[in-house]
Design a protein around this motif. Sequence first.
Motif, PDB file in Angstrom:
ATOM      1  N   VAL A   1       0.875  -1.175   0.000  1.00 46.90           N
ATOM      2  CA  VAL A   1       0.000   0.000   0.000  1.00 46.90           C
ATOM      3  C   VAL A   1       0.911   1.223   0.000  1.00 46.90           C
ATOM      4  CG1 VAL A   1      -1.780   1.291   1.210  1.00 46.90           C
ATOM      5  CG2 VAL A   1      -1.819  -1.222   1.235  1.00 46.90           C
ATOM      6  N   TYR A   2       0.692   2.102  -0.944  1.00 48.54           N
ATOM      7  CA  TYR A   2       1.496   3.302  -1.085  1.00 48.54           C
ATOM      8  C   TYR A   2       0.737   4.494  -0.502  1.00 48.54           C
ATOM      9  CZ  TYR A   2       4.932   0.918  -3.955  1.00 48.54           C
ATOM     10  OH  TYR A   2       5.926   0.081  -4.394  1.00 48.54           O
ATOM     11  N   TYR A   3       1.425   5.222   0.380  1.00 49.96           N
ATOM     12  CA  TYR A   3       0.839   6.364   1.072  1.00 49.96           C
ATOM     13  C   TYR A   3       1.559   7.650   0.665  1.00 49.96           C
ATOM     14  CZ  TYR A   3      -1.199   2.884   4.217  1.00 49.96           C
ATOM     15  OH  TYR A   3      -1.882   1.817   4.743  1.00 49.96           O
ATOM     16  N   CYS A   4       0.772   8.660   0.362  1.00 45.77           N
ATOM     17  CA  CYS A   4       1.302   9.987   0.111  1.00 45.77           C
ATOM     18  C   CYS A   4       1.431  10.718   1.450  1.00 45.77           C
ATOM     19  CB  CYS A   4       0.336  10.725  -0.811  1.00 45.77           C
ATOM     20  SG  CYS A   4       0.676  12.458  -1.066  1.00 45.77           S
ATOM     21  N   ASP A   5       2.466  11.550   1.574  1.00 43.45           N
ATOM     22  CA  ASP A   5       2.581  12.377   2.774  1.00 43.45           C
ATOM     23  C   ASP A   5       3.010  13.781   2.389  1.00 43.45           C
ATOM     24  OD1 ASP A   5       5.691  12.508   4.484  1.00 43.45           O
ATOM     25  OD2 ASP A   5       5.439  11.962   2.379  1.00 43.45           O
ATOM     26  N   ALA A   6       2.732  14.741   3.287  1.00 41.85           N
ATOM     27  CA  ALA A   6       3.091  16.126   3.028  1.00 41.85           C
ATOM     28  C   ALA A   6       3.410  16.838   4.331  1.00 41.85           C
ATOM     29  CB  ALA A   6       1.963  16.849   2.301  1.00 41.85           C
ATOM     30  N   ASP A   7       4.444  17.659   4.284  1.00 39.39           N
ATOM     31  CA  ASP A   7       4.785  18.589   5.361  1.00 39.39           C
ATOM     32  C   ASP A   7       4.391  19.976   4.879  1.00 39.39           C
ATOM     33  OD1 ASP A   7       7.857  16.853   6.083  1.00 39.39           O
ATOM     34  OD2 ASP A   7       5.911  16.676   7.053  1.00 39.39           O
ATOM     35  N   LEU A   8       3.444  20.607   5.573  1.00 44.62           N
ATOM     36  CA  LEU A   8       2.950  21.871   5.049  1.00 44.62           C
ATOM     37  C   LEU A   8       2.434  22.777   6.166  1.00 44.62           C
ATOM     38  CD1 LEU A   8      -0.392  21.581   5.166  1.00 44.62           C
ATOM     39  CD2 LEU A   8       0.029  20.039   3.247  1.00 44.62           C
ATOM     40  N   TYR A   9       2.185  24.025   5.787  1.00 40.65           N
ATOM     41  CA  TYR A   9       1.616  25.022   6.689  1.00 40.65           C
ATOM     42  C   TYR A   9       0.209  25.363   6.204  1.00 40.65           C
ATOM     43  CZ  TYR A   9       6.251  25.784   8.643  1.00 40.65           C
ATOM     44  OH  TYR A   9       7.465  25.615   9.269  1.00 40.65           O
ATOM     45  N   SER A  10      -0.789  25.321   7.165  1.00 41.43           N
ATOM     46  CA  SER A  10      -2.174  25.602   6.787  1.00 41.43           C
ATOM     47  C   SER A  10      -2.981  26.266   7.881  1.00 41.43           C
ATOM     48  CB  SER A  10      -2.856  24.313   6.342  1.00 41.43           C
ATOM     49  OG  SER A  10      -2.964  23.433   7.469  1.00 41.43           O
ATOM     50  N   PRO A  11      -2.717  27.402   8.513  1.00 40.68           N
ATOM     51  CA  PRO A  11      -1.417  28.047   8.439  1.00 40.68           C
ATOM     52  C   PRO A  11      -0.363  27.438   9.373  1.00 40.68           C
ATOM     53  CG  PRO A  11      -2.848  29.307   9.852  1.00 40.68           C
ATOM     54  CD  PRO A  11      -3.682  28.158   9.304  1.00 40.68           C
ATOM     55  N   ASP A  12      -0.786  26.658  10.387  1.00 44.53           N
ATOM     56  CA  ASP A  12       0.201  26.052  11.275  1.00 44.53           C
ATOM     57  C   ASP A  12       0.862  24.860  10.593  1.00 44.53           C
ATOM     58  OD1 ASP A  12      -2.024  26.590  14.084  1.00 44.53           O
ATOM     59  OD2 ASP A  12      -0.387  27.852  13.331  1.00 44.53           O
ATOM     60  N   TYR A  13       2.033  24.503  11.085  1.00 39.26           N
ATOM     61  CA  TYR A  13       2.748  23.364  10.501  1.00 39.26           C
ATOM     62  C   TYR A  13       2.036  22.059  10.855  1.00 39.26           C
ATOM     63  CZ  TYR A  13       6.091  19.681   9.792  1.00 39.26           C
ATOM     64  OH  TYR A  13       6.672  18.515   9.382  1.00 39.26           O
ATOM     65  N   GLY A  14       1.990  21.149   9.883  1.00 34.70           N
ATOM     66  CA  GLY A  14       1.428  19.830  10.131  1.00 34.70           C
ATOM     67  C   GLY A  14       1.978  18.813   9.166  1.00 34.70           C
ATOM     68  N   HIS A  15       1.923  17.556   9.570  1.00 33.54           N
ATOM     69  CA  HIS A  15       2.311  16.451   8.696  1.00 33.54           C
ATOM     70  C   HIS A  15       1.058  15.636   8.403  1.00 33.54           C
ATOM     71  CE1 HIS A  15       4.031  12.318   7.936  1.00 33.54           C
ATOM     72  NE2 HIS A  15       4.562  13.067   6.979  1.00 33.54           N
ATOM     73  N   TYR A  16       0.810  15.398   7.138  1.00 32.54           N
ATOM     74  CA  TYR A  16      -0.442  14.774   6.723  1.00 32.54           C
ATOM     75  C   TYR A  16      -0.179  13.526   5.886  1.00 32.54           C
ATOM     76  CZ  TYR A  16      -2.377  19.224   8.173  1.00 32.54           C
ATOM     77  OH  TYR A  16      -2.733  20.326   8.911  1.00 32.54           O
TER      78      TYR A  16
END
Length: 118
Positions: free
Chosen positions: A92-107
């Motif tokens: 199973v392949y999972y996408c991930d992202a480190d971003l600001y929305s506006p606070d920083y989060g890992h999704y």
Amino acid sequence: QVQLMESGGGLVQAGGSLRLSCTASGNIFTINAMGWYRQAPGKQRELVANIRSVGETRYADSVKGRFTISRGGAENTVYLQMNSLKPEDTAVYYCDADLYSPDYGHYWGQGTQVTVSS
């Protein structure tokens, strides 16, 4: 609410190709990095590849030369072109992202199944 939506998984014969896509949506200010992980049955989740906003890429040794990660779609989309697939790429392949929305989060995305038959 940030969401990561993946697509492109499926069943392919060994030696074949697949292209995975993942699009981030929501109130996103800045994306630092996006990437792909995978998890095979009975194994830990492992990094496959990631790409930072400046374009720097990193690959697992097991996929170097076969997989290519890239970004597009106003940089909210990440692609994983997978060539010369092997049965051991099944996971199973999972996408991930480190971003600001506006606070920083890992999704994380919900995951997409890739099955490579021998």
